[in-house]
Motif scaffolding. Sequence first.
Motif, short mmCIF file in Angstrom:
data_model
loop_
_atom_site.label_atom_id
_atom_site.label_comp_id
_atom_site.label_asym_id
_atom_site.label_seq_id
_atom_site.Cartn_x
_atom_site.Cartn_y
_atom_site.Cartn_z
N GLN A 1 0.85 -1.23 -0.14
CA GLN A 1 0.07 0.04 -0.27
C GLN A 1 0.96 1.32 0.02
OE1 GLN A 1 -2.74 -0.28 3.42
NE2 GLN A 1 -4.15 -1.53 2.27
N ARG B 1 3.08 4.28 -1.37
CA ARG B 1 3.25 5.01 -2.57
C ARG B 1 4.20 6.15 -2.32
NH1 ARG B 1 -1.35 4.57 0.14
NH2 ARG B 1 -2.10 6.62 -0.65
N LEU C 1 5.49 9.48 -4.47
CA LEU C 1 5.24 10.33 -5.25
C LEU C 1 6.33 11.37 -5.65
CD1 LEU C 1 2.22 9.38 -4.80
CD2 LEU C 1 1.35 11.49 -5.71
N ARG D 1 -2.38 11.18 5.21
CA ARG D 1 -2.77 10.06 4.11
C ARG D 1 -1.77 8.98 4.47
NH1 ARG D 1 -6.32 10.66 0.15
NH2 ARG D 1 -6.15 9.48 -1.55
N VAL E 1 1.61 7.35 1.93
CA VAL E 1 2.34 7.90 0.91
C VAL E 1 3.15 8.83 1.24
CG1 VAL E 1 0.74 9.86 1.15
CG2 VAL E 1 1.63 9.37 -1.04
N ASP F 1 5.38 13.11 -10.86
CA ASP F 1 4.17 13.03 -10.64
C ASP F 1 3.52 14.36 -10.36
OD1 ASP F 1 3.34 10.10 -9.86
OD2 ASP F 1 5.44 10.50 -8.76
N ASP G 1 -1.02 8.19 -12.11
CA ASP G 1 -0.80 6.84 -11.38
C ASP G 1 -1.62 6.91 -10.20
OD1 ASP G 1 0.82 6.82 -13.58
OD2 ASP G 1 2.23 5.50 -12.65
N HIS G 2 -1.26 8.07 -9.36
CA HIS G 2 -1.82 8.35 -8.09
C HIS G 2 -2.57 9.66 -8.05
CE1 HIS G 2 0.46 4.65 -6.93
NE2 HIS G 2 1.47 5.25 -7.24
N GLU H 1 -5.46 10.67 -6.91
CA GLU H 1 -5.86 11.21 -5.49
C GLU H 1 -5.04 11.67 -4.62
OE1 GLU H 1 -8.49 8.17 -3.65
OE2 GLU H 1 -9.83 8.22 -5.24
N ASP H 2 -3.68 11.05 -4.41
CA ASP H 2 -2.61 11.53 -3.71
C ASP H 2 -2.03 12.68 -4.06
OD1 ASP H 2 -2.52 9.19 -1.92
OD2 ASP H 2 -1.43 8.12 -3.41
#
Length: 303
Positions: free
Chosen positions: A39, A41, A43, A73, A76, A99, A234-235, A237-238
Amino acid sequence: MKAKFSLRMLSAALCYILIAAVFFCLLFWPEGNTEEDTQKRVLTIWNVDTFEGGKGSRTAFLRKIARKAEKKRDGVYFLVTSYTPEGAEAALLSGNVPDLLSFGLGLSSFAEKSFPLPYDFAGGKVGSECLAVPWCMGGYYLFSLSDEFEEAGSAAISAGGANLGVLSAACEGLHGEEVDSQAAYVGFLSGKYRYLLGTQRDICRFLSRGATVYSRPLLRYNDLFQYISITKSDHMEDALAFLTELLSEETKSSLSEIGMSPAEAGGETKTPCVFTDKEALSRLHAMCAEGDLKNLDKFLKTI
């Protein structure tokens, strides 16, 4: 017999201990890919300074905001790296894309990599889509060592980075000589120039030196915006969560730490699109040098 019995007992005990150790390892040995690991991530955020800021480091400021966003969050991590404009463009050509990108004028090649944002700012729009939103801004000022701004005298127009102070001068009906920002600042304080058309960077310099200087804000043109774009989906929402933290009222109230201000829309200030290419920026500069001001509005937007 006693010796044989004791040896047999010792061997059995060691065997039981070995079996128990193997069983324990099988039961409690950590798996290679736990749910928690999968889980996580990371960025990447590139910060590219294309104009002089106020004080301190915009990259360091973004890292502080990243730590705050991470706490809100789970799983992340935002990795903030500083790039030169040339380094960012070279990395893009090699297929390396962050990102998120924090940047100013001069990086038009990232327009096609930027995703539409749920914000609205004229300088970050391409067509009807907002591809970049400013998270902080500077400004242009006319500086004088006296409070009489109507006196005749030479003016130095501070030049540095991709921003165009000459456009601010043109929009204000001012004329002067373009000078490297540091040389313009020193020349102004030494009396070589009656006026200095400078930026928030000069305000910080004056404060650091303890110099008494009068200023008049120039509000008809401004290109001193530091924008942020999302350049990977790719992410998403983050990435949007980071933007929310960066554009929050709490963050805006702390921008004075780096000598910058919250980016505001409204009024009649003109600005070019942040994705304006270098050729168009050169044309704008030439138009100002030639006094061809009637066509400036073709390149500028009202914010």
